[in-house]
Design an enzyme around this catalytic site. Structure first.
Site, mmCIF file in Angstrom:
data_model
loop_
_atom_site.group_PDB
_atom_site.id
_atom_site.type_symbol
_atom_site.label_atom_id
_atom_site.label_comp_id
_atom_site.label_asym_id
_atom_site.label_seq_id
_atom_site.Cartn_x
_atom_site.Cartn_y
_atom_site.Cartn_z
ATOM 1 N N TYR A 38 4.425 -3.708 4.926
ATOM 2 C CA TYR A 38 4.963 -2.952 6.063
ATOM 3 C C TYR A 38 4.671 -3.715 7.364
ATOM 4 O O TYR A 38 3.599 -4.321 7.496
ATOM 5 C CB TYR A 38 4.293 -1.574 6.074
ATOM 6 C CG TYR A 38 4.655 -0.718 7.245
ATOM 7 C CD1 TYR A 38 5.918 -0.151 7.355
ATOM 8 C CD2 TYR A 38 3.731 -0.479 8.256
ATOM 9 C CE1 TYR A 38 6.256 0.633 8.440
ATOM 10 C CE2 TYR A 38 4.055 0.316 9.347
ATOM 11 C CZ TYR A 38 5.325 0.865 9.434
ATOM 12 O OH TYR A 38 5.647 1.648 10.505
ATOM 13 N N ASP A 69 -0.602 0.265 -1.232
ATOM 14 C CA ASP A 69 0.159 1.188 -0.394
ATOM 15 C C ASP A 69 1.280 1.750 -1.269
ATOM 16 O O ASP A 69 2.202 1.031 -1.661
ATOM 17 C CB ASP A 69 0.719 0.441 0.827
ATOM 18 C CG ASP A 69 1.502 1.341 1.779
ATOM 19 O OD1 ASP A 69 2.047 2.367 1.327
ATOM 20 O OD2 ASP A 69 1.596 1.004 2.978
ATOM 21 N N ARG A 119 -13.872 16.551 13.900
ATOM 22 C CA ARG A 119 -13.623 15.116 13.697
ATOM 23 C C ARG A 119 -14.028 14.693 12.290
ATOM 24 O O ARG A 119 -13.463 13.768 11.720
ATOM 25 C CB ARG A 119 -14.366 14.278 14.750
ATOM 26 C CG ARG A 119 -14.254 12.783 14.487
ATOM 27 C CD ARG A 119 -14.451 11.875 15.692
ATOM 28 N NE ARG A 119 -15.440 12.297 16.652
ATOM 29 C CZ ARG A 119 -16.776 12.206 16.483
ATOM 30 N NH1 ARG A 119 -17.269 11.693 15.367
ATOM 31 N NH2 ARG A 119 -17.597 12.629 17.409
ATOM 32 N N LYS A 147 5.864 9.956 5.701
ATOM 33 C CA LYS A 147 7.133 9.663 5.044
ATOM 34 C C LYS A 147 7.415 10.700 3.946
ATOM 35 O O LYS A 147 7.644 11.847 4.250
ATOM 36 C CB LYS A 147 7.099 8.247 4.481
ATOM 37 C CG LYS A 147 6.584 7.194 5.485
ATOM 38 C CD LYS A 147 7.517 7.002 6.661
ATOM 39 C CE LYS A 147 6.925 6.102 7.730
ATOM 40 N NZ LYS A 147 6.412 4.825 7.272
HETATM 41 C C1 PLP Z 1 5.470 3.982 7.725
HETATM 42 C C2 PLP Z 1 4.636 3.175 6.808
HETATM 43 C C3 PLP Z 1 3.296 2.895 7.113
HETATM 44 C C4 PLP Z 1 2.652 3.359 8.394
HETATM 45 O O1 PLP Z 1 2.574 4.744 8.470
HETATM 46 P P1 PLP Z 1 2.530 5.561 9.866
HETATM 47 O O2 PLP Z 1 2.311 6.959 9.419
HETATM 48 O O3 PLP Z 1 3.831 5.331 10.553
HETATM 49 O O4 PLP Z 1 1.403 4.997 10.653
HETATM 50 C C5 PLP Z 1 2.571 2.162 6.192
HETATM 51 N N1 PLP Z 1 3.122 1.702 5.058
HETATM 52 C C6 PLP Z 1 4.403 1.943 4.737
HETATM 53 C C7 PLP Z 1 4.950 1.407 3.468
HETATM 54 C C8 PLP Z 1 5.210 2.677 5.593
HETATM 55 O O5 PLP Z 1 6.497 2.917 5.288
#
Ligand code: PLP
Length: 398
Positions: free
Chosen positions: A111, A183, A58, A208
């Site tokens: 997001y 982000d 963890r 992504k």
């Molecule tokens: C998909 C996404 C998230 C969240 O990510 P997960 O891995 O699906 O939890 C956060 N910010 C952006 C810009 C995203 O495209």
């Protein structure tokens, strides 16, 4: 690896050397919950952090750390810590620093999941959330100057790829003593490095572009050691740990990040230009287009404009329903950043949690289609769109 090494080489080589065993050239997937010690003193030294090593899955794991090290290198950060998903990275980062009575400033276009944290979960902890119009730099500066613990940004945004000037906002944030968080999921470290632009922390949904194959979930945050250390501590106790198998898949995906992203940017630009010429298309959103309101800022802070675009079709939801199933080379799915082109309506994907009214307030028409350009040959992507548009137009009641 030395600092002059370019990003493509770093994405292939960095972060792995310390984790290779038995002469293997590839990082192993270490499926072990715990790590044992015969020497009680050594165990103690590792447990209290005086000596490098692993205790319990963890907290840390070698495969997971190799992934963190690679991201850290690509973002030019001192430290990185990873999570089971991108949302875990975001929520844990916020939870590490925010306490009741604090104030956070952000933008309306984050997001969908992040937006829900801002509108649903933070307020109930008595945290004051101020969401400014995305791209309204003066408004953000004015709100930040009133005082805030965190300035949270995303650029480009999901799904209308709006651009915020990170360098300018980082200055405003720091003048107010705020922690500046960005982000960077849409841009990827290949196109944008928020730390070099002044941000304190960079977050990725590794699910992504970093992973790039839509087969593993993960998240990561990087920045200065002393800040990341606190987030790591929150995560090791609260438990949103990245699984070693997912870490391995993400690590492997990242080796081709520069090739994939280069092709995705090129494809996105050509698809955007093609869409602009279509009768059925009302608007195209891509920061690479000169007509995009954030184009100049994007040009200044990004190396390329990314693989994400969106477009609004005439006839709204009806046209979306008709058009999308006709595409042969596109997954109709909620993910993005994969090698396959992926399409989806925002009302079903990124902003499914919002009401139509909330989406309208964010400038997301119900007929908006998010297009994540894959790495296919561009001629095939254009031909695919062409046949789909022709078929919709042929079937339309004039
Ligand atoms: C998909 C996404 C998230 C969240 O990510 P997960 O891995 O699906 O939890 C956060 N910010 C952006 C810009 C995203 O495209």
């Amino acid at each position: 690896m030395n600092n002059n090494t370019r990003l493509g080489t770093k994405s292939v080589w960095d972060g792995e050397k310390d984790y290779l065993v038995h002469g293997a050239t590839q990082v192993p997937v270490v499926h072990s919950v715990s790590f044992g010690y015969d020497d009680m003193d050594e165990w103690y030294e590792v447990a209290v952090g005086n000596k490098k090593g692993h205790i319990y899955g963890r907290n840390t794991n070698p495969t997971v750390q190799a992934f963190e090290d690679k991201v850290k290198s690509l973002e030019g950060a001192e430290a990185a810590t990873s999570f089971s998903t991108g949302m875990a990275a975001i929520s844990n980062t916020l939870a590490t620093f925010l306490v009741p009575g604090d104030r956070i400033v952000s933008i309306k276009d984050t997001y969908g999941g992040t937006n829900k944290i801002f509108t649903e979960f933070l307020p109930r902890l008595n945290i004051d959330v101020e969401l400014c119009d995305t791209g309204d730099h003066e408004a953000i500066e004015a709100e930040v100057a009133k005082g805030c613990k965190i300035l949270y940004l995303e650029s480009p945004t999901n799904p209308t790829v709006k651009i915020t000037d990170i360098e300018r906002m980082a200055k405003a944030g720091h003048a107010a003593g705020a922690l500046v968080v960005v982000d960077n999921t849409f841009a990827t470290p290949m196109n944008q490095n928020p730390i070099a632009l002044g941000a304190d922390l960079v977050i990725h949904s590794a699910t992504k572009f970093l992973g790039g194959h839509a087969d593993a979930l993960g998240g990561v945050v990087c920045g200065k050691e002393e800040i990341v250390e606190k987030i790591y501590h929150y995560r090791e106790i609260n438990g949103a740990t990245l699984d070693p198998m997912a870490a391995y898949l993400l690590l492997r995906g990242m080796k081709t990040l520069h090739l994939r992203v280069r092709q995705q940017c090129e494809n996105a630009m050509k698809v955007a230009r093609y869409l602009q010429k279509q009768d059925l298309v009302e608007a195209v959103y891509y920061p690479g287009l000169e007509t995009h309101p954030g184009h100049d800022i994007a040009k200044k802070q990004m190396k390329d404009f990314g693989g994400m675009l969106s477009f609004a079709v005439k006839g709204g939801v009806e046209t979306v329903r008709d058009l999308l199933p006709k595409l042969k080379y596109a997954n109709r799915a909620a993910n993005l950043g994969a090698v396959e082109t992926t399409v989806g309506p925002s009302r079903t994907t990124s902003h499914v949690e919002c009401t139509p009214e909330e989406r309208a307030a964010m400038g997301i028409p119900e007929g908006l289609i998010r297009y994540s350009a894959g790495i296919e040959d561009i001629e095939d992507l254009i031909a695919d769109l062409e046949q789909a548009f022709k078929a919709v137009e042929a079937g339309a009641v004039v």
